[in-house]
Design a protein around this motif. Sequence first.
Motif, mmCIF file in Angstrom:
data_model
loop_
_atom_site.group_PDB
_atom_site.id
_atom_site.type_symbol
_atom_site.label_atom_id
_atom_site.label_comp_id
_atom_site.label_asym_id
_atom_site.label_seq_id
_atom_site.Cartn_x
_atom_site.Cartn_y
_atom_site.Cartn_z
ATOM 1 N N ALA A 1 2.892 -15.131 1.366
ATOM 2 C CA ALA A 1 2.591 -13.785 1.862
ATOM 3 C C ALA A 1 2.580 -12.764 0.723
ATOM 4 C CB ALA A 1 3.601 -13.381 2.931
ATOM 5 N N VAL A 2 3.606 -12.802 -0.115
ATOM 6 C CA VAL A 2 3.724 -11.804 -1.186
ATOM 7 C C VAL A 2 2.667 -12.037 -2.263
ATOM 8 C CG1 VAL A 2 5.211 -10.929 -3.022
ATOM 9 C CG2 VAL A 2 6.172 -11.399 -0.760
ATOM 10 N N SER A 3 2.448 -13.293 -2.658
ATOM 11 C CA SER A 3 1.485 -13.566 -3.726
ATOM 12 C C SER A 3 0.075 -13.158 -3.308
ATOM 13 C CB SER A 3 1.507 -15.049 -4.130
ATOM 14 O OG SER A 3 1.154 -15.881 -3.033
ATOM 15 N N PHE A 4 -0.297 -13.441 -2.062
ATOM 16 C CA PHE A 4 -1.652 -13.077 -1.640
ATOM 17 C C PHE A 4 -1.782 -11.571 -1.454
ATOM 18 C CE2 PHE A 4 -5.570 -13.295 0.964
ATOM 19 C CZ PHE A 4 -6.311 -14.103 0.121
ATOM 20 N N ALA A 5 -0.696 -10.925 -1.034
ATOM 21 C CA ALA A 5 -0.727 -9.467 -0.912
ATOM 22 C C ALA A 5 -0.852 -8.812 -2.290
ATOM 23 C CB ALA A 5 0.529 -8.975 -0.198
ATOM 24 N N VAL A 6 -0.119 -9.343 -3.270
ATOM 25 C CA VAL A 6 -0.212 -8.821 -4.636
ATOM 26 C C VAL A 6 -1.612 -9.064 -5.192
ATOM 27 C CG1 VAL A 6 0.611 -9.115 -7.013
ATOM 28 C CG2 VAL A 6 2.247 -9.030 -5.116
ATOM 29 N N TYR A 7 -2.156 -10.239 -4.924
ATOM 30 C CA TYR A 7 -3.517 -10.542 -5.356
ATOM 31 C C TYR A 7 -4.512 -9.544 -4.765
ATOM 32 C CZ TYR A 7 -8.028 -12.925 -5.619
ATOM 33 O OH TYR A 7 -9.346 -13.216 -5.839
ATOM 34 N N GLY A 8 -4.386 -9.278 -3.465
ATOM 35 C CA GLY A 8 -5.272 -8.320 -2.820
ATOM 36 C C GLY A 8 -5.124 -6.928 -3.413
ATOM 37 N N LEU A 9 -3.896 -6.554 -3.745
ATOM 38 C CA LEU A 9 -3.643 -5.240 -4.343
ATOM 39 C C LEU A 9 -4.327 -5.129 -5.707
ATOM 40 C CD1 LEU A 9 -2.136 -2.504 -4.407
ATOM 41 C CD2 LEU A 9 -0.203 -3.726 -5.427
ATOM 42 N N ILE A 10 -4.182 -6.158 -6.534
ATOM 43 C CA ILE A 10 -4.806 -6.130 -7.868
ATOM 44 C C ILE A 10 -6.324 -6.039 -7.736
ATOM 45 C CG2 ILE A 10 -5.186 -7.421 -10.003
ATOM 46 C CD1 ILE A 10 -2.410 -8.671 -9.602
ATOM 47 N N GLY B 1 0.818 -1.204 0.000
ATOM 48 C CA GLY B 1 0.000 0.000 0.000
ATOM 49 C C GLY B 1 0.853 1.255 0.000
ATOM 50 N N VAL B 2 1.959 1.205 0.738
ATOM 51 C CA VAL B 2 2.863 2.357 0.806
ATOM 52 C C VAL B 2 3.633 2.521 -0.493
ATOM 53 C CG1 VAL B 2 4.897 3.304 1.968
ATOM 54 C CG2 VAL B 2 3.077 2.229 3.308
ATOM 55 N N LEU B 3 4.172 1.416 -1.020
ATOM 56 C CA LEU B 3 5.051 1.485 -2.181
ATOM 57 C C LEU B 3 4.301 1.712 -3.490
ATOM 58 C CD1 LEU B 3 7.483 -1.447 -1.259
ATOM 59 C CD2 LEU B 3 7.902 1.007 -1.019
ATOM 60 N N VAL B 4 3.120 1.096 -3.620
ATOM 61 C CA VAL B 4 2.401 1.146 -4.888
ATOM 62 C C VAL B 4 1.294 2.198 -4.887
ATOM 63 C CG1 VAL B 4 1.029 -0.187 -6.541
ATOM 64 C CG2 VAL B 4 2.899 -1.297 -5.300
ATOM 65 N N LEU B 5 0.503 2.224 -3.810
ATOM 66 C CA LEU B 5 -0.628 3.144 -3.765
ATOM 67 C C LEU B 5 -0.289 4.462 -3.081
ATOM 68 C CD1 LEU B 5 -3.467 0.613 -2.832
ATOM 69 C CD2 LEU B 5 -2.725 1.352 -5.109
ATOM 70 N N ARG B 6 0.953 4.596 -2.627
ATOM 71 C CA ARG B 6 1.401 5.826 -1.963
ATOM 72 C C ARG B 6 0.584 6.142 -0.719
ATOM 73 N NH1 ARG B 6 6.269 5.797 -4.072
ATOM 74 N NH2 ARG B 6 6.274 5.919 -6.343
ATOM 75 N N GLU B 7 0.137 5.091 -0.029
ATOM 76 C CA GLU B 7 -0.578 5.304 1.220
ATOM 77 C C GLU B 7 0.407 5.713 2.305
ATOM 78 O OE1 GLU B 7 -2.583 1.655 1.958
ATOM 79 O OE2 GLU B 7 -4.141 1.990 0.444
ATOM 80 N N SER B 8 -0.058 6.516 3.252
ATOM 81 C CA SER B 8 0.822 6.947 4.343
ATOM 82 C C SER B 8 0.987 5.815 5.349
ATOM 83 C CB SER B 8 0.246 8.184 5.036
ATOM 84 O OG SER B 8 -1.030 7.901 5.567
ATOM 85 N N LEU B 9 2.146 5.775 5.974
ATOM 86 C CA LEU B 9 2.463 4.739 6.952
ATOM 87 C C LEU B 9 2.597 5.392 8.322
ATOM 88 C CD1 LEU B 9 3.091 1.688 7.152
ATOM 89 C CD2 LEU B 9 5.509 2.274 6.983
ATOM 90 N N ARG B 10 1.667 5.086 9.211
ATOM 91 C CA ARG B 10 1.727 5.646 10.561
ATOM 92 C C ARG B 10 2.889 5.014 11.327
ATOM 93 N NH1 ARG B 10 -3.754 4.769 9.882
ATOM 94 N NH2 ARG B 10 -3.691 2.905 11.191
#
Length: 332
Positions: free
Chosen positions: A184-193, A143-152
């Motif tokens: 972990a990475v594949s499911f996170a990428v899936y969720g991002l898409i 979310g931070v790297l791709v969507l530029r979301e802020s990280l608290r």
Amino acid sequence: MRTTKQAVAALVGWPGAVMPGGPDPSVEAGRARQGVVAAAAAYTIWGLFPLYFRALAGVPALEVLAHRIVWTAAVLGVVLTVLKRWPLVVAALRRPRLVAALATSAVVLSLNWLIYVWAVLKGRVLESSLGYFINPLVSVMLGVLVLRESLRPIQALAVVTAAVAVLHQVLALGHAPWIALVLAVSFAVYGLIRKVAQVDVWVGLFFETALMAPLALTYLVAIGLRGGGAFGSPRLGLDVLLLLAGPITAVPLVLFAAGARRVSLSTLGVLQYIAPTGQFLLAILVFHERLAPATLRSFTLIWLALAIYSLGLQRSSRRPPLRAGQAPQGRR
């Protein structure tokens, strides 16, 4: 008084679920409780998945994956018919970018399913559970790297703690816990898409499985003609288990969709740990996988990271909504 059809529609969010008269506080509280139960049930089923896939021992992971894709697509076809959402499928077909995104997510999801099934069949449930413990924190980083979301700050602390846990596991084992990281990475990428794709949950999953189904079906027919397929063997129970791959995949998705509509993100954030916890307990108590001291330390660090992350979610959910013109605290 609602009919049975209306009650079912209200649970899963089907058309016709909204009742006249506007929201009632007691009804909303009941819906929230139903949401927690539905979401918890979904995560519990996912946590028990290793029992199902271990029952398929002797069937190659790729063949299990093919059956899961084919029968899930068939079940979702029925679901779309009941929900009367085929017009949404037709509309999605007219959006080339959406079709391309779902084709990509289909490949990523298939990889996730394949590695998970392989890990369970190979007796590495412990490492697969580690992957799903790490997954929420990988999603935060994407979310931070791709969507530029802020990280608290509290989220940053959780991510750093998880990174330390993975580094500790690498140093202790002499190699990266690749199963956990791929899951972990594949499911996170899936969720991002899927987050970016903006498509109905049922239509999206049907597209993903339907796109892969021709390849999966071709593979199953080919090995069947060679006499090497598990389906149609003298073990009738095995055929039933393979056929159940569709419903077993679809049922927790129905429950999750019902729960996600009714509970807060912070509540879902806590409930999601039911699944990897169930896998962890099955690995130790049922499958008797060895929990080395170094691995236990890595898990402890991950659990600490998740506790920090959950605390951040809870704090975020308790913040009062901003008034018009009011700037968020900590931002200028």
